[in-house]
Design a protein around this motif. Structure first.
Motif, PDB file in Angstrom:
ATOM      1  N   LEU A 164       0.821  -1.209   0.000  1.00 16.89           N
ATOM      2  CA  LEU A 164       0.000   0.000   0.000  1.00 16.89           C
ATOM      3  C   LEU A 164       0.858   1.265   0.000  1.00 16.89           C
ATOM      4  N   LEU A 165       2.011   1.220   0.648  1.00 19.60           N
ATOM      5  CA  LEU A 165       2.921   2.369   0.613  1.00 19.60           C
ATOM      6  C   LEU A 165       3.435   2.594  -0.808  1.00 19.60           C
ATOM      7  N   MET A 166       3.807   1.495  -1.488  1.00 14.98           N
ATOM      8  CA  MET A 166       4.304   1.632  -2.855  1.00 14.98           C
ATOM      9  C   MET A 166       3.208   2.169  -3.779  1.00 14.98           C
ATOM     10  N   LYS A 167       1.967   1.742  -3.568  1.00 15.86           N
ATOM     11  CA  LYS A 167       0.855   2.282  -4.370  1.00 15.86           C
ATOM     12  C   LYS A 167       0.733   3.783  -4.129  1.00 15.86           C
ATOM     13  N   HIS A 168       0.817   4.172  -2.874  1.00 16.77           N
ATOM     14  CA  HIS A 168       0.735   5.584  -2.507  1.00 16.77           C
ATOM     15  C   HIS A 168       1.866   6.380  -3.175  1.00 16.77           C
ATOM     16  N   LEU A 169       3.067   5.828  -3.148  1.00 18.22           N
ATOM     17  CA  LEU A 169       4.211   6.521  -3.755  1.00 18.22           C
ATOM     18  C   LEU A 169       4.050   6.623  -5.271  1.00 18.22           C
ATOM     19  N   ARG A 170       3.535   5.569  -5.901  1.00 15.24           N
ATOM     20  CA  ARG A 170       3.331   5.607  -7.358  1.00 15.24           C
ATOM     21  C   ARG A 170       2.279   6.646  -7.743  1.00 15.24           C
ATOM     22  N   VAL A 171       1.255   6.807  -6.912  1.00 16.12           N
ATOM     23  CA  VAL A 171       0.256   7.847  -7.176  1.00 16.12           C
ATOM     24  C   VAL A 171       0.924   9.217  -7.093  1.00 16.12           C
ATOM     25  N   GLY A 172       1.826   9.393  -6.126  1.00 15.72           N
ATOM     26  CA  GLY A 172       2.566  10.654  -6.007  1.00 15.72           C
ATOM     27  C   GLY A 172       3.425  10.918  -7.224  1.00 15.72           C
ATOM     28  N   VAL A 173       4.026   9.855  -7.791  1.00 15.17           N
ATOM     29  CA  VAL A 173       4.845  10.016  -8.995  1.00 15.17           C
ATOM     30  C   VAL A 173       3.956  10.420 -10.172  1.00 15.17           C
ATOM     31  N   LYS A 174       2.786   9.775 -10.294  1.00 14.62           N
ATOM     32  CA  LYS A 174       1.872  10.108 -11.399  1.00 14.62           C
ATOM     33  C   LYS A 174       1.390  11.546 -11.312  1.00 14.62           C
ATOM     34  N   LYS A 175       1.194  12.044 -10.087  1.00 15.09           N
ATOM     35  CA  LYS A 175       0.740  13.419  -9.905  1.00 15.09           C
ATOM     36  C   LYS A 175       1.871  14.429 -10.068  1.00 15.09           C
ATOM     37  N   GLY A 176       3.117  13.938 -10.090  1.00 13.18           N
ATOM     38  CA  GLY A 176       4.255  14.825 -10.268  1.00 13.18           C
ATOM     39  C   GLY A 176       4.794  15.392  -8.970  1.00 13.18           C
ATOM     40  N   ALA A 177       4.405  14.835  -7.817  1.00 12.76           N
ATOM     41  CA  ALA A 177       4.878  15.340  -6.529  1.00 12.76           C
ATOM     42  C   ALA A 177       6.365  15.056  -6.342  1.00 12.76           C
ATOM     43  N   PHE A 178       6.831  13.936  -6.863  1.00 15.03           N
ATOM     44  CA  PHE A 178       8.247  13.585  -6.797  1.00 15.03           C
ATOM     45  C   PHE A 178       8.560  12.594  -7.903  1.00 15.03           C
ATOM     46  N   THR A 179       9.848  12.284  -8.062  1.00 17.95           N
ATOM     47  CA  THR A 179      10.282  11.419  -9.165  1.00 17.95           C
ATOM     48  C   THR A 179      10.233   9.950  -8.753  1.00 17.95           C
ATOM     49  N   GLU A 180      10.372   9.096  -9.756  1.00 21.85           N
ATOM     50  CA  GLU A 180      10.378   7.641  -9.532  1.00 21.85           C
ATOM     51  C   GLU A 180      11.557   7.240  -8.638  1.00 21.85           C
ATOM     52  N   GLU A 181      12.721   7.849  -8.838  1.00 16.94           N
ATOM     53  CA  GLU A 181      13.902   7.532  -8.029  1.00 16.94           C
ATOM     54  C   GLU A 181      13.671   7.899  -6.568  1.00 16.94           C
TER      55      GLU A 181
END
Length: 182
Positions: A80-97
């Protein structure tokens, strides 16, 4: 089709283990499923969880709803944390790295926490074993002292009986020796 990520019950009475499966929400608990993504065994200490992380993440991202227990397992494993982080990447909040870095930091902290808990459990078991051994040694010492005391009393009683028998024999022989001496 509404999909659920849920547990199937297997095993005997009082010793159940649970495959984690993705199934149609209308299917029976132990019935037909779409994909098996892991297993959960609460009988071990700590509970054993094996999970195909990528497939679990895929199913959560496409909208499969986990049950409450499976939600806690997925949260515990970091899906669930990784899903949350991927949503943040899609929104442009931070990068994949940066998302990977945050996840790895979380994972390392969690592993340290699990190892500390396991070490604490092991230390507690070792202390209990040490205390049991000390109690057994003390119990054996007390039992040995009681047996030694009993043997000493028996030996003293035997010596006293032998001494009194010797005195009785000596007294019985004394008049006969006096008569022979006269």
């Amino acid at each position: 089709m509404a999909t659920r990520i849920r547990l199937q019950r297997h095993g005997r009475k009082g010793y159940a283990f649970y495959p984690i499966v993705v199934a149609d929400s209308r299917a029976p608990r132990d019935g037909k499923f779409i994909e098996r993504i892991g297993s959960y065994n609460p009988n071990t200490n700590p509970a054993t969880i094996s999970l195909d992380f990528d497939r679990a993440l895929y199913w959560v991202e496409v909208g499969a709803q986990p049950t409450d227990t499976v939600r806690s397992i997925l949260s515990h494993e970091g899906v669930l944390l990784m899903k949350h982080l991927r949503v943040g990447v899609k929104k442009g909040a931070f990068t994949e790295e940066e998302a990977k870095l945050r996840f790895n930091v979380w994972k390392d902290a969690r592993e340290k926490q699990v190892k500390a808990a396991q070490a604490k459990n092991d230390a507690k078991k070792a202390e209990e074993a040490k205390n049991r051994l000390a109690a057994e040694v003390e119990k054996n010492r007390l039992k040995g002292e009681a047996v030694a005391k009993k043997k000493a009393e028996k030996l003293a009683a035997e010596e006293a009986a032998a001494k009194s028998a010797l005195e009785a024999e000596t007294e019985a022989n004394a008049p006969a020796e006096e008569a022979a001496a006269e």
